[in-house]
Design an enzyme around this catalytic site. Structure first.
Site, short mmCIF file in Angstrom:
data_model
loop_
_atom_site.label_atom_id
_atom_site.label_comp_id
_atom_site.label_asym_id
_atom_site.label_seq_id
_atom_site.Cartn_x
_atom_site.Cartn_y
_atom_site.Cartn_z
N MET A 35 38.93 54.98 60.12
CA MET A 35 37.99 53.88 59.82
C MET A 35 38.73 52.76 59.10
O MET A 35 38.10 51.92 58.44
CB MET A 35 36.83 54.40 58.98
N HIS A 41 45.96 54.35 54.35
CA HIS A 41 46.84 54.77 53.25
C HIS A 41 47.81 55.81 53.80
O HIS A 41 47.77 56.13 55.01
CB HIS A 41 46.00 55.29 52.08
N HIS A 71 46.45 58.66 56.12
CA HIS A 71 46.30 58.31 57.54
C HIS A 71 47.67 58.27 58.23
O HIS A 71 47.84 58.75 59.35
CB HIS A 71 45.67 56.91 57.69
N GLN A 117 27.50 56.83 60.99
CA GLN A 117 27.76 57.96 60.09
C GLN A 117 27.50 57.62 58.62
O GLN A 117 27.72 58.45 57.75
CB GLN A 117 29.18 58.50 60.28
N GLY A 175 42.51 65.08 59.38
CA GLY A 175 42.96 65.54 58.07
C GLY A 175 42.10 66.67 57.51
O GLY A 175 40.88 66.64 57.63
N LYS A 222 41.62 67.02 54.53
CA LYS A 222 40.88 66.39 53.43
C LYS A 222 39.38 66.41 53.74
O LYS A 222 38.55 66.61 52.87
CB LYS A 222 41.40 64.96 53.26
N SER A 224 42.27 58.41 49.63
CA SER A 224 41.04 58.09 50.35
C SER A 224 40.87 56.57 50.33
O SER A 224 41.22 55.93 49.32
CB SER A 224 39.84 58.73 49.63
P1 AMP Z 1 38.88 58.01 57.62
O1 AMP Z 1 39.52 56.71 57.90
O2 AMP Z 1 38.57 58.26 56.19
O3 AMP Z 1 37.72 58.31 58.55
O4 AMP Z 1 39.98 59.12 57.95
C1 AMP Z 1 40.62 59.16 59.19
C2 AMP Z 1 41.41 60.43 59.28
O5 AMP Z 1 42.37 60.50 58.23
C3 AMP Z 1 40.53 61.70 59.14
O6 AMP Z 1 40.99 62.68 60.03
C4 AMP Z 1 40.76 62.09 57.72
O7 AMP Z 1 40.54 63.45 57.46
C5 AMP Z 1 42.23 61.71 57.55
N1 AMP Z 1 42.55 61.54 56.13
C6 AMP Z 1 41.89 60.78 55.22
N2 AMP Z 1 42.44 60.92 54.01
C7 AMP Z 1 43.49 61.77 54.14
C8 AMP Z 1 44.45 62.33 53.24
N3 AMP Z 1 44.45 62.02 51.95
N4 AMP Z 1 45.37 63.17 53.74
C9 AMP Z 1 45.38 63.49 55.06
N5 AMP Z 1 44.49 63.02 55.96
C10 AMP Z 1 43.56 62.18 55.51
#
Ligand code: AMP
Length: 294
Positions: free
Chosen positions: A43, A47, A50, A74, A160, A162, A198
């Site tokens: 999204m 960082h 990702h 979501q 992740g 996470k 995050s």
């Molecule tokens: P998001 O942009 O938050 O939807 O996350 C995109 C992807 O990155 C998802 O698969 C998350 O689980 C993964 N992700 C987010 N934060 C972390 C982290 N600190 N370590 C590893 N993967 C992460």
């Protein structure tokens, strides 16, 4: 649109697609030639967490695609959606530096030309923990991930740990839709002080950011206590720790099995369990988890 630049005496190139059609045309020759396609949905507000997924993908796939799309379905709170950080230009540069080949950055009309009325069920996983506190959150996740998987016929897709519950849901989704996509789970990347990286950390006010590493400290203590204390006692410990805290407010802490994510009463050597937590740090909701093996 193609971007190219030099950095640290290396040449980087990456293409940004805004539409599914554009993406389809780009991917066709790779699919025809049976190339390995790695996919990292995000999204944005990227960082190092990702980027670790991108690194994993680049290692084994012929091409890597990442999507950057803040999925409205979501979010169960429009304020949360409005506040979600975004910086596509910076994301694109970070992805290019990691060797990502294509970025799919559609707008909401491209992904939802009409309202998505689909409802998904995952044997109850979707109703526990995050599902209980963010009703319909995982339905939105399943809607967008199924659409993204239709747009990107990936060989391997990276998620992740996470977001442990989300990962479990996505594994179920792939089975339900009979997709031939290998889901790769990647470890949680943390700040030096232990806080799980995050996008939402950007929204933390200074005093909350300072206290937020307590979340992972508590999880580590949970893990070490699991050798000699009961599930009930450990839950009490977590509730008391946050109950007495001035700034961090516990939303839930649960210890669940690692497949159906059902709460467990006792630890066992045969069953890996996961301690899952959600904490409010001011207006920002943070989640984390830890794997427990006896
Ligand atoms: P998001 O942009 O938050 O939807 O996350 C995109 C992807 O990155 C998802 O698969 C998350 O689980 C993964 N992700 C987010 N934060 C972390 C982290 N600190 N370590 C590893 N993967 C992460």
């Amino acid at each position: 649109m193609k971007i190219s630049f030099f950095a640290a005496s290396k040449f980087y190139q990456m293409q940004i697609c805004k539409t599914k059609l554009e993406l389809k045309q780009i991917l066709e020759p790779f699919i025809r030639e049976g190339k390995l396609i790695g996919f990292v949905p995000t999204m944005g507000a990227l960082h190092l967490g990702h980027l670790s997924l991108i690194e994993e993908s680049v290692k084994i796939n012929d091409i890597t695609i990442s999507s950057v799309f803040v999925n409205p379905t979501q979010f169960n709170n429009s304020d949360d959606l409005d506040k979600y950080p975004s910086d596509l230009e910076k994301d694109v540069a970070m992805l290019a530096l990691k060797g990502c080949d294509y970025v799919f950055a559609p707008n909401a009309d491209e992904m939802y030309p009409e309202k998505d009325e689909r409802q998904f069920y995952f044997d109850g996983i979707e109703t526990r923990m995050e599902g209980e506190h963010r009703p319909w959150h995982f339905n939105g996740v399943a809607q967008i991930v199924s659409k993204l998987f239709a747009a990107v016929p990936a060989t391997n897709a990276y998620f992740g740990l996470k977001d442990f519950q989300q990962l479990a849901i996505i594994k179920h989704l792939v089975k339900q839709l009979s997709l031939d996509i290998n889901i790769v789970s990647c470890p949680t990347i943390r700040e030096k002080d232990g806080l799980a990286m995050s996008s939402r950390n950007l929204l933390l006010k200074k005093e909350f950011r300072k206290q937020a590493p307590l979340i992972y400290s508590v999880l580590k203590e949970v893990k070490s206590k699991s050798n000699h204390e009961s599930v009930e006692k450990i839950k009490e410990f977590v509730e008391t720790t946050f109950g007495n805290h001035e700034l961090l407010k516990l939303e839930y802490f649960d210890i669940v099995d690692d497949t159906m994510l059902k709460p467990i009463d006792t630890f066992s050597k045969e069953q890996t369990s996961i301690g899952c937590i959600a904490v409010w740090a001011g207006e920002v909701r943070l989640i984390d988890n830890i794997q427990i093996n006896l």
